[in-house]
Motif scaffolding. Sequence first.
Motif, mmCIF file in Angstrom:
data_model
loop_
_atom_site.group_PDB
_atom_site.id
_atom_site.type_symbol
_atom_site.label_atom_id
_atom_site.label_comp_id
_atom_site.label_asym_id
_atom_site.label_seq_id
_atom_site.Cartn_x
_atom_site.Cartn_y
_atom_site.Cartn_z
ATOM 1 N N LEU A 1 0.863 -1.177 0.000
ATOM 2 C CA LEU A 1 0.000 0.000 0.000
ATOM 3 C C LEU A 1 0.904 1.232 0.000
ATOM 4 C CD1 LEU A 1 -2.863 1.229 0.258
ATOM 5 C CD2 LEU A 1 -2.596 1.049 2.735
ATOM 6 N N VAL A 2 0.796 2.068 -1.028
ATOM 7 C CA VAL A 2 1.666 3.245 -1.123
ATOM 8 C C VAL A 2 0.932 4.544 -0.838
ATOM 9 C CG1 VAL A 2 3.361 2.182 -2.657
ATOM 10 C CG2 VAL A 2 1.411 3.363 -3.652
ATOM 11 N N ASP A 3 -0.404 4.537 -0.924
ATOM 12 C CA ASP A 3 -1.190 5.741 -0.646
ATOM 13 C C ASP A 3 -2.545 5.302 -0.088
ATOM 14 O OD1 ASP A 3 -2.818 8.026 -0.697
ATOM 15 O OD2 ASP A 3 -2.066 8.713 -2.646
ATOM 16 N N ARG A 4 -2.652 5.312 1.233
ATOM 17 C CA ARG A 4 -3.866 4.830 1.904
ATOM 18 C C ARG A 4 -5.083 5.682 1.541
ATOM 19 N NH1 ARG A 4 -4.249 1.426 6.005
ATOM 20 N NH2 ARG A 4 -2.068 1.667 6.531
ATOM 21 N N LYS A 5 -4.909 7.007 1.483
ATOM 22 C CA LYS A 5 -6.026 7.915 1.209
ATOM 23 C C LYS A 5 -6.656 7.643 -0.161
ATOM 24 C CE LYS A 5 -7.159 12.791 0.773
ATOM 25 N NZ LYS A 5 -6.636 14.145 0.652
ATOM 26 N N ASN A 6 -5.823 7.369 -1.156
ATOM 27 C CA ASN A 6 -6.313 7.164 -2.521
ATOM 28 C C ASN A 6 -6.373 5.690 -2.917
ATOM 29 O OD1 ASN A 6 -6.701 9.956 -3.331
ATOM 30 N ND2 ASN A 6 -4.488 10.123 -3.081
ATOM 31 N N ASN A 7 -6.106 4.797 -1.970
ATOM 32 C CA ASN A 7 -6.221 3.347 -2.203
ATOM 33 C C ASN A 7 -5.305 2.877 -3.333
ATOM 34 O OD1 ASN A 7 -7.461 1.264 -0.903
ATOM 35 N ND2 ASN A 7 -9.338 1.333 -2.111
ATOM 36 N N ILE A 8 -4.040 3.319 -3.295
ATOM 37 C CA ILE A 8 -3.077 2.995 -4.353
ATOM 38 C C ILE A 8 -2.053 1.992 -3.822
ATOM 39 C CG2 ILE A 8 -1.283 3.916 -5.869
ATOM 40 C CD1 ILE A 8 -2.907 6.526 -5.966
ATOM 41 N N TYR A 9 -1.800 0.973 -4.638
ATOM 42 C CA TYR A 9 -0.884 -0.108 -4.287
ATOM 43 C C TYR A 9 0.180 -0.258 -5.370
ATOM 44 C CZ TYR A 9 -4.551 -1.638 -1.055
ATOM 45 O OH TYR A 9 -5.477 -1.708 -0.048
ATOM 46 N N MET A 10 1.249 -0.951 -5.006
ATOM 47 C CA MET A 10 2.295 -1.271 -5.953
ATOM 48 C C MET A 10 2.725 -2.711 -5.706
ATOM 49 S SD MET A 10 6.081 0.349 -6.430
ATOM 50 C CE MET A 10 6.690 -0.560 -5.043
ATOM 51 N N THR A 11 3.016 -3.436 -6.774
ATOM 52 C CA THR A 11 3.551 -4.781 -6.638
ATOM 53 C C THR A 11 4.564 -5.035 -7.738
ATOM 54 O OG1 THR A 11 3.032 -7.119 -6.295
ATOM 55 C CG2 THR A 11 1.768 -5.969 -8.001
ATOM 56 N N ASN B 1 -6.799 -9.794 -6.737
ATOM 57 C CA ASN B 1 -6.986 -10.375 -5.403
ATOM 58 C C ASN B 1 -7.024 -9.313 -4.312
ATOM 59 O OD1 ASN B 1 -6.949 -12.898 -6.589
ATOM 60 N ND2 ASN B 1 -4.835 -13.326 -6.035
ATOM 61 N N THR B 2 -6.363 -8.180 -4.541
ATOM 62 C CA THR B 2 -6.301 -7.102 -3.559
ATOM 63 C C THR B 2 -7.560 -6.253 -3.560
ATOM 64 O OG1 THR B 2 -3.884 -7.013 -3.795
ATOM 65 C CG2 THR B 2 -4.938 -5.093 -2.814
ATOM 66 N N CYS B 3 -8.133 -6.046 -4.741
ATOM 67 C CA CYS B 3 -9.249 -5.106 -4.900
ATOM 68 C C CYS B 3 -10.565 -5.848 -5.146
ATOM 69 C CB CYS B 3 -8.966 -4.157 -6.059
ATOM 70 S SG CYS B 3 -7.417 -3.248 -5.914
ATOM 71 N N ASP B 4 -11.459 -5.798 -4.175
ATOM 72 C CA ASP B 4 -12.749 -6.489 -4.274
ATOM 73 C C ASP B 4 -13.628 -5.955 -5.405
ATOM 74 O OD1 ASP B 4 -12.090 -8.055 -2.074
ATOM 75 O OD2 ASP B 4 -13.089 -6.721 -0.659
ATOM 76 N N LYS B 5 -13.559 -4.636 -5.662
ATOM 77 C CA LYS B 5 -14.459 -4.002 -6.635
ATOM 78 C C LYS B 5 -13.760 -3.664 -7.951
ATOM 79 C CE LYS B 5 -17.294 -2.052 -2.983
ATOM 80 N NZ LYS B 5 -17.792 -0.848 -2.348
ATOM 81 N N GLY B 6 -12.608 -4.267 -8.189
ATOM 82 C CA GLY B 6 -11.865 -3.988 -9.408
ATOM 83 C C GLY B 6 -10.768 -2.965 -9.172
ATOM 84 N N TYR B 7 -10.000 -2.708 -10.206
ATOM 85 C CA TYR B 7 -8.850 -1.814 -10.086
ATOM 86 C C TYR B 7 -8.551 -1.149 -11.424
ATOM 87 C CZ TYR B 7 -6.252 -5.530 -12.413
ATOM 88 O OH TYR B 7 -5.828 -6.470 -13.317
ATOM 89 N N GLY C 1 13.298 -7.350 -19.567
ATOM 90 C CA GLY C 1 11.998 -7.990 -19.467
ATOM 91 C C GLY C 1 11.833 -8.851 -18.234
ATOM 92 N N VAL C 2 12.812 -8.841 -17.357
ATOM 93 C CA VAL C 2 12.782 -9.677 -16.163
ATOM 94 C C VAL C 2 12.172 -8.933 -14.977
ATOM 95 C CG1 VAL C 2 14.195 -10.976 -14.520
ATOM 96 C CG2 VAL C 2 14.762 -11.021 -16.942
ATOM 97 N N HIS C 3 12.337 -7.623 -14.939
ATOM 98 C CA HIS C 3 11.819 -6.822 -13.831
ATOM 99 C C HIS C 3 10.551 -6.107 -14.279
ATOM 100 C CE1 HIS C 3 15.467 -7.630 -11.637
ATOM 101 N NE2 HIS C 3 16.142 -7.276 -12.708
ATOM 102 N N ARG C 4 9.448 -6.452 -13.604
ATOM 103 C CA ARG C 4 8.145 -5.891 -13.944
ATOM 104 C C ARG C 4 7.489 -5.361 -12.673
ATOM 105 N NH1 ARG C 4 9.326 -10.588 -16.393
ATOM 106 N NH2 ARG C 4 8.518 -11.763 -14.641
ATOM 107 N N GLN C 5 6.759 -4.259 -12.810
ATOM 108 C CA GLN C 5 6.111 -3.638 -11.650
ATOM 109 C C GLN C 5 4.871 -2.903 -12.119
ATOM 110 O OE1 GLN C 5 8.822 -1.246 -9.317
ATOM 111 N NE2 GLN C 5 7.271 0.279 -9.001
ATOM 112 N N ILE C 6 3.810 -2.955 -11.311
ATOM 113 C CA ILE C 6 2.631 -2.138 -11.608
ATOM 114 C C ILE C 6 2.216 -1.367 -10.367
ATOM 115 C CG2 ILE C 6 1.747 -3.652 -13.431
ATOM 116 C CD1 ILE C 6 -0.484 -4.498 -11.461
ATOM 117 N N LYS C 7 1.651 -0.196 -10.624
ATOM 118 C CA LYS C 7 1.003 0.592 -9.584
ATOM 119 C C LYS C 7 -0.465 0.636 -9.968
ATOM 120 C CE LYS C 7 3.030 4.295 -7.985
ATOM 121 N NZ LYS C 7 3.524 5.690 -7.857
ATOM 122 N N PHE C 8 -1.346 0.338 -9.025
ATOM 123 C CA PHE C 8 -2.760 0.274 -9.335
ATOM 124 C C PHE C 8 -3.590 0.882 -8.220
ATOM 125 C CE2 PHE C 8 -1.596 -3.636 -7.209
ATOM 126 C CZ PHE C 8 -2.635 -3.898 -6.342
#
Length: 82
Positions: A26-36, A54-60, A71-78
Amino acid sequence: MSVLFLMISILSCKSLMNAQEQPVNLVDRKNNIYMTTCSGLAETIGSCYQKAQNTCDKGYSVLEEKFDSSGVHRQIKFQCKT
């Protein structure tokens, strides 16, 4: 000697098949933003999307995707939908 090599090979394959999944942070609790991160050979970009689902019940919504040149290192912020 060949038995030892065979045992090491089997254990190596098993550890790749059961690699530890990288966490969702969780990177921003107020705006419900995550990174993995889903780097390495054991995970794919699909693994990142699955963790977001799996993290977001209502979609993301994906806010940012990062890939390195190998191409080995991948990351998303959602952001989870409310």
